[in-house]
Structure formats: C-alpha cells, structure tokens
Design a protein around this motif. Sequence first.
Motif, short mmCIF file in Angstrom:
data_model
loop_
_atom_site.label_atom_id
_atom_site.label_comp_id
_atom_site.label_asym_id
_atom_site.label_seq_id
_atom_site.Cartn_x
_atom_site.Cartn_y
_atom_site.Cartn_z
N ASP A 109 -23.27 92.10 25.57
CA ASP A 109 -23.20 92.15 27.04
C ASP A 109 -21.78 92.38 27.54
O ASP A 109 -21.58 92.59 28.73
N ASN A 110 -20.81 92.30 26.61
CA ASN A 110 -19.40 92.35 26.99
C ASN A 110 -19.11 91.36 28.12
O ASN A 110 -18.54 91.69 29.16
N SER A 111 -19.53 90.12 27.88
CA SER A 111 -19.36 89.08 28.90
C SER A 111 -18.77 87.82 28.28
O SER A 111 -18.98 87.53 27.10
N VAL A 112 -18.04 87.09 29.10
CA VAL A 112 -17.39 85.85 28.66
C VAL A 112 -17.86 84.71 29.54
O VAL A 112 -17.92 84.83 30.77
N THR A 113 -18.17 83.60 28.90
CA THR A 113 -18.46 82.36 29.63
C THR A 113 -17.43 81.33 29.21
O THR A 113 -17.25 81.06 28.02
N ARG A 114 -16.74 80.78 30.18
CA ARG A 114 -15.76 79.73 29.92
C ARG A 114 -16.38 78.38 30.31
O ARG A 114 -16.95 78.25 31.40
N VAL A 115 -16.24 77.42 29.42
CA VAL A 115 -16.77 76.07 29.67
C VAL A 115 -15.60 75.10 29.61
O VAL A 115 -15.09 74.82 28.53
N PRO A 116 -15.14 74.59 30.73
CA PRO A 116 -13.99 73.68 30.73
C PRO A 116 -14.28 72.39 29.96
O PRO A 116 -15.43 71.95 29.87
N GLN A 117 -13.23 71.80 29.42
CA GLN A 117 -13.36 70.53 28.71
C GLN A 117 -13.62 69.43 29.73
O GLN A 117 -12.87 69.27 30.68
N THR A 118 -14.71 68.67 29.51
CA THR A 118 -15.02 67.58 30.43
C THR A 118 -14.85 66.22 29.78
O THR A 118 -14.66 65.22 30.45
N GLU A 119 -14.95 66.16 28.46
CA GLU A 119 -14.74 64.90 27.76
C GLU A 119 -13.27 64.81 27.37
O GLU A 119 -12.58 65.81 27.25
N THR A 120 -12.79 63.61 27.10
CA THR A 120 -11.40 63.46 26.69
C THR A 120 -11.29 63.64 25.18
O THR A 120 -11.01 64.72 24.69
#
Length: 390
Positions: A109-120
């Motif tokens: 798909d030539n796509s990027v999904t970014r998932v921020p860090q939520t746990e420490t």
Amino acid sequence: MRHRTLLAAAVAVLLVVSGCTALPSFGESGQSPPDVDVVDRYESLESLEAVQKSTIDYGNTTNGSRSTVRIDFTSDPPRQFQRVREPADRAGDVTVVNDSGALIYDASDNSVTRVPQTETRTTARQNRSEYFARIVAAARSDEVAEPSSGVSPLPVVPATGGSPIPADAIEGFDVEYLGTQTVADRTAHGFEMTATSEAALSLNQTLWLDSKYYYPLKTHQVLDYGNRTIETTTQLTSVTFNTDLSDDAFEFSVPEDATVDTLNISTQTFDTVAELRDHTELSVPDPEVPDGYEFQQARLFGENVTEVNLRYANGDGDFISVSKMDYVSNGSSGLSTGENVTVAGHDGQYLTTGQSQLLMWSCEDRQYSVVSTNLDREHLVAVAESIACE
C-alpha cells in the motif's frame, strides 16, 4: 481497519521475535542440562541479528513468513527491526520499535502507520529470562516448570460446548531434557515440554535454547483443543549475537510518496467512575459484577478512537475488565474465531485463552468487551447483559 490489522500483525511478529524464536544429537537417557545461571546468561545479551522463519498451521490453513530481524537489548525498551522477505505479498513490509513507539510500513500500500509509545517500561525481558531458568531447573530436578508470568502459554482458541479453558488451565510443564542439537550453526539445548492440565486440551512444546545465551533458536508447539489443532514453528538462521549494530540498522527511511498516518493513543487513569464520566462524552457503562468484586480503577483512551475501561478485582487477585469503544471493525465484534453468543439480543463472540475469558459484542457504532480471569461463560454473559448497549 487496515491500521488495526497491521498493528495486530506487527504485535504478533514482535512477540515471536522477542522471545520465540539436521537431525538431533540427543544425549544419553538421564542426562541433565548444564548447571549454569540462565538468567545471567540471557541478560548478558546485547544484540541479535538473524533471519527468522515462522509458520502457523491451523489444520486447513498454513501461514508462513521469512524475515530479517534485529534486536538491541541494551535499549529500554529494546529496539527492534523486522523486514519481511517472504511471502511475496508481504515482502518489503517493515516494523520498527523504539522508545518513541512503533512504525509499521505496508509495502504493497506504500503506507506508514505510526503508533506512539504509551507504556513506560516493562519487565518482559526479566520475566522471560526467569521463565527459561525455570525450564532448565525443572529438567534437572523433575519438578514442574511454572508458566511465564503475565504471558499465556496458549494461543487464543474458540471455546466450544460452553466450557472454556479455565484461567489456570496450564498449571505448569513437565520438562524432559533432549540433549544438544545444532541449530543455526550453534549448539542448542533441547527441552520437551508437556503441559500439566485438567482441561480437555493437549499442549506440547519443544524448545531449543542457545547453549551460551539461552535465547530460543527454535520452538515448536502443537495444541490440540476440542476438534482443533494449531501447530506453530519458529526458527532462526544466520544468527549473530552481541555484534555492533549501528543506529542505521534500526531505522527506516519512509518513501516520500508514502501515506503516513499516526494512531494517536492517549491514556488517562481515574480513581472513580464519576471522574471518568466528567472527562468523556462517551457514556460509561454501569455493569453488575459478582459479589466479592470491587471497583479498582477507570481509564480513558482517546484521540483517533475513544475507549472507556472499568476494572474490578477481588481479594484473590482475579479481575474483570469492561470496555466500550466508539469503533466497530467490520460492523461486528471484530473477532475472526470464537463461539457465537447473544448479548441482550445482539450477536457476540466468546473466546478463551489459558489465562482469561473474553466476550465481545457490538451495538450499532459501539463495540463492547468483558474480560475475566476466572468467570465462566454463564457469568461472563450475565455481566455483559447487565451492560447491553448502555
């Protein structure tokens, strides 16, 4: 939905990378594994680079992949990189995990999904090293090895006949030492693990741990439950430990024409349900829980998707988790396997693992779930019906 599918696939891959992962040359009968400090050996790991081959056989469907994987154990949390080589429809997919979160690239798909860090920070590495130490110790002493803390030894399987696998289905593993075998051109110690359980299931695992670092070079697991058999195999090849890996080895250059989306996740914790209600427009359920359970905490997950969560616990350490989300995948519960159930006239699905039971259902544009560590199907449905579409 594509983002959730990508995220689920990435999590599954990273779980395998972070810990799972020639005819055998078995030792003589009665041979024991070396008496070494397994935790110290495992935690002396600084880095790993390898090619990982994984297969999952569901009986009528087999999924396989071959990927380049890298792990930097000196970071907190460990930095991880994976690039899929095979199959062709996933070749070029990349997953990068670091202290800022995860980046998931879908090459097709030539796509990027970014998932921020939520746990420490987590204690997963320590839990895993101690788990392997228990396996080795059990092979030496003929004692039962306790399952890994906080990680179910079972894959998710549909409950059948209304009888879930109890939360403590896997009480431990009987362990037999198999001697040594060459895996990935390295000497590995083999362990045959048979689950001890009163539930109607059979679980056998074969684990080959590197003789120096006691990191899994090869794992094989067969689970028989009801009328289903799930077989999984993970093996590393071209393995190098504790070599200098540059920062570039854990980076990925996003193509300029790729679409980029960020899955924003914010978390707030509250001591009362009233506080949670004051911070969200999404109505908060008021479930009826069994006697002995008391409210523990409420949480609000926001940004792209809003989710409210209520957690209840009893004096024995068991818990009930109730969630409501303003999102429905595929217009259904979002589960691909499970036992069909009805919750207040709405379709839902019930699944079980070795550590918990899960019930999910949806009402229009809202999705609900109830998770418990010790309630049976009947009582879980009762909690769900007290919520209905509230």
